[in-house]
Design a protein around this motif. Sequence first.
Motif, short mmCIF file in Angstrom:
data_model
loop_
_atom_site.label_atom_id
_atom_site.label_comp_id
_atom_site.label_asym_id
_atom_site.label_seq_id
_atom_site.Cartn_x
_atom_site.Cartn_y
_atom_site.Cartn_z
N ARG A 111 4.72 83.86 17.68
CA ARG A 111 3.92 85.10 17.06
C ARG A 111 4.76 85.27 15.71
O ARG A 111 3.83 85.72 14.85
CB ARG A 111 4.13 86.15 17.78
CG ARG A 111 3.23 87.45 17.54
CD ARG A 111 3.43 88.65 18.55
NE ARG A 111 2.58 88.55 19.69
CZ ARG A 111 1.37 88.78 19.78
NH1 ARG A 111 0.50 89.19 18.67
NH2 ARG A 111 0.61 88.69 20.84
N GLN A 112 5.96 85.09 15.64
CA GLN A 112 6.59 85.60 14.66
C GLN A 112 6.49 84.41 13.47
O GLN A 112 6.62 84.55 12.09
CB GLN A 112 8.17 85.64 14.70
CG GLN A 112 8.20 87.04 15.64
CD GLN A 112 9.65 87.02 16.41
OE1 GLN A 112 10.40 86.20 16.19
NE2 GLN A 112 9.63 87.97 17.13
N ASP A 113 6.16 83.19 13.87
CA ASP A 113 6.02 81.80 12.82
C ASP A 113 4.90 81.00 13.40
O ASP A 113 5.12 80.14 14.04
CB ASP A 113 7.50 81.39 12.93
CG ASP A 113 7.61 80.15 11.84
OD1 ASP A 113 6.62 79.83 11.17
OD2 ASP A 113 8.38 79.53 11.78
N ARG A 114 3.68 81.28 12.78
CA ARG A 114 2.65 80.43 13.10
C ARG A 114 2.69 79.14 12.80
O ARG A 114 1.81 78.00 13.12
CB ARG A 114 1.46 81.19 12.48
CG ARG A 114 0.86 82.47 12.73
CD ARG A 114 0.55 82.69 14.19
NE ARG A 114 0.06 83.94 14.64
CZ ARG A 114 -0.99 84.40 14.34
NH1 ARG A 114 -2.00 83.75 13.97
NH2 ARG A 114 -1.48 85.65 14.58
N ALA A 115 3.53 78.66 11.74
CA ALA A 115 3.85 77.39 11.49
C ALA A 115 4.34 76.36 12.48
O ALA A 115 4.26 75.07 12.46
CB ALA A 115 4.87 77.21 10.18
N LEU A 116 4.77 77.05 13.64
CA LEU A 116 5.15 76.30 14.71
C LEU A 116 3.93 75.74 15.48
O LEU A 116 4.25 75.27 16.69
CB LEU A 116 6.21 77.19 15.49
CG LEU A 116 7.81 77.41 15.01
CD1 LEU A 116 8.14 78.47 15.72
CD2 LEU A 116 8.32 76.24 14.75
N LEU A 117 2.78 76.39 15.14
CA LEU A 117 1.65 75.99 16.30
C LEU A 117 1.49 74.59 16.21
O LEU A 117 1.20 74.17 17.66
CB LEU A 117 0.48 76.89 15.64
CG LEU A 117 -0.89 76.73 16.53
CD1 LEU A 117 -0.59 77.14 17.89
CD2 LEU A 117 -2.17 77.34 15.82
N ILE B 200 8.98 75.00 21.92
CA ILE B 200 7.65 74.84 20.94
C ILE B 200 8.12 74.10 19.69
O ILE B 200 7.36 73.85 18.85
CB ILE B 200 7.03 75.89 20.54
CG1 ILE B 200 7.76 77.14 19.93
CG2 ILE B 200 6.38 76.51 21.95
CD1 ILE B 200 6.93 78.33 19.54
N ALA B 201 9.49 74.25 19.44
CA ALA B 201 9.98 73.44 18.26
C ALA B 201 10.69 72.16 18.56
O ALA B 201 11.26 71.57 17.59
CB ALA B 201 11.14 74.49 17.35
N ARG B 202 10.38 71.36 19.58
CA ARG B 202 10.79 70.19 20.09
C ARG B 202 10.46 69.23 18.87
O ARG B 202 9.43 69.01 18.58
CB ARG B 202 10.33 69.93 21.46
CG ARG B 202 10.97 68.39 21.87
CD ARG B 202 10.40 68.12 23.23
NE ARG B 202 10.92 69.34 24.21
CZ ARG B 202 12.13 69.13 24.83
NH1 ARG B 202 12.82 68.06 24.48
NH2 ARG B 202 12.26 69.89 25.84
N ARG B 203 11.56 68.66 18.54
CA ARG B 203 11.42 67.40 17.74
C ARG B 203 12.66 66.54 18.08
O ARG B 203 13.65 66.71 18.01
CB ARG B 203 11.73 67.72 16.27
CG ARG B 203 10.85 68.70 15.50
CD ARG B 203 9.32 67.94 15.28
NE ARG B 203 8.63 68.98 14.53
CZ ARG B 203 7.89 69.69 15.08
NH1 ARG B 203 7.74 70.08 16.46
NH2 ARG B 203 7.07 70.68 14.37
#
Length: 406
Positions: A262-268, A328-331
Amino acid sequence: MTATVAPPAPSLDRVADPELHADGDAHTLWRWMREYSPVHRHEAGELPAFWSLTKYEDIRAVYRDPATFSSARGVLLRPARLGDDPGGGLTLALSDPPRHKELRSLMADWFSTRAVRGLEETVRATARKVVAEGLEQGTVDFVDLAGRLSLSVISGVIGIPEEDHAAIHRWTDEAFAAHTSLAAHPRLMEYFMELVYARMAEPTDDLVSSLVNGTVHGELLTEHEILLNCENLIGATENGRLALIGGMLAFLQHPDQWQRLRQDRALLPGAVEEIVRWTSSATHSMRTATRPVTVRGRRVDAGDRVVLWLPSANRDEDVFDDPYRFDIARRPNRHIALASGEHFCIGSTLARAEMRALFTELLDVTDAIEQAGPVTRVRSNAVNGPAALPVRLTPTSRTTAGPGPR
């Protein structure tokens, strides 16, 4: 040095038990198998004898070697009394190269990146509609919400008129609930037959027309082949639907990740990939060995069935850091939930677009999403995910006041 002693083996023959996947903990079993028996032989019983593969690299290698591991005798475990899948060699999922490539070419343009870009506004509009209806109800089964989105989108691609989408949704739900093939639902197959005949008489710009008029090895597909491929495409939406539902459940169980998004849509985009890995809604895929082959020192003979457990591959500790963490930020995130090689999911781009649209809409128009009742899970060893997920949707003040610019 003291030799490592394996802990007691769980009941490995339960790996294909639908009850385990509905009410048990299959991941505990797969974790043991990855460590101590990554290539495991199961003897015949109600199911035919088969090999279980649970490691990422082994499963990816099988996917990328269709000459050795064939799809043509079926890609799902079936009771031994039923024999091979009668659709073998006739559908995209149950065919090998070169036939697979030609069949895929008839459908690929409808699922390309360019085609999906052209569908994005339709997907967003459908997501807005189903979420708005959910907000009106207040409490809704997310299974129904996700199912209507998924079925509506693929129905449009296939060429089913919008006024018939509700009926298609109802019939497929009936088949999914009964754990039967869609081909066993007489009204659904009758509908597709009527649609095929209509496109034979007057082709239009849709996927059914491509199947009706396209050729494989220089020959038109039979009516039976067209019907089976339509059923295959509609049936494949169950995986996408379950991934959407499982993704919502993951966010409910990990609210910090929902707030992070919600705070960072770039993570979608990364969130979508993590949902696909985390849910791995296609539980297994099967291949049949065409020749003797050795996998991790175990001899697999020609004719042996080899079962690939995809949720296990996507929790493999040798590939994923902290694989039991939803991040959700897994890389990197090189999951194989959508298969690999020749059989990489043809609808993967469209499925990702549906996820982006649905979760974007939920972020835009809700202040809170809460679980509103018990979760039940699908009883199946072929697919996995919630069979019921009641949620309570609380609208934003902007939504309550009425729709603004979108």
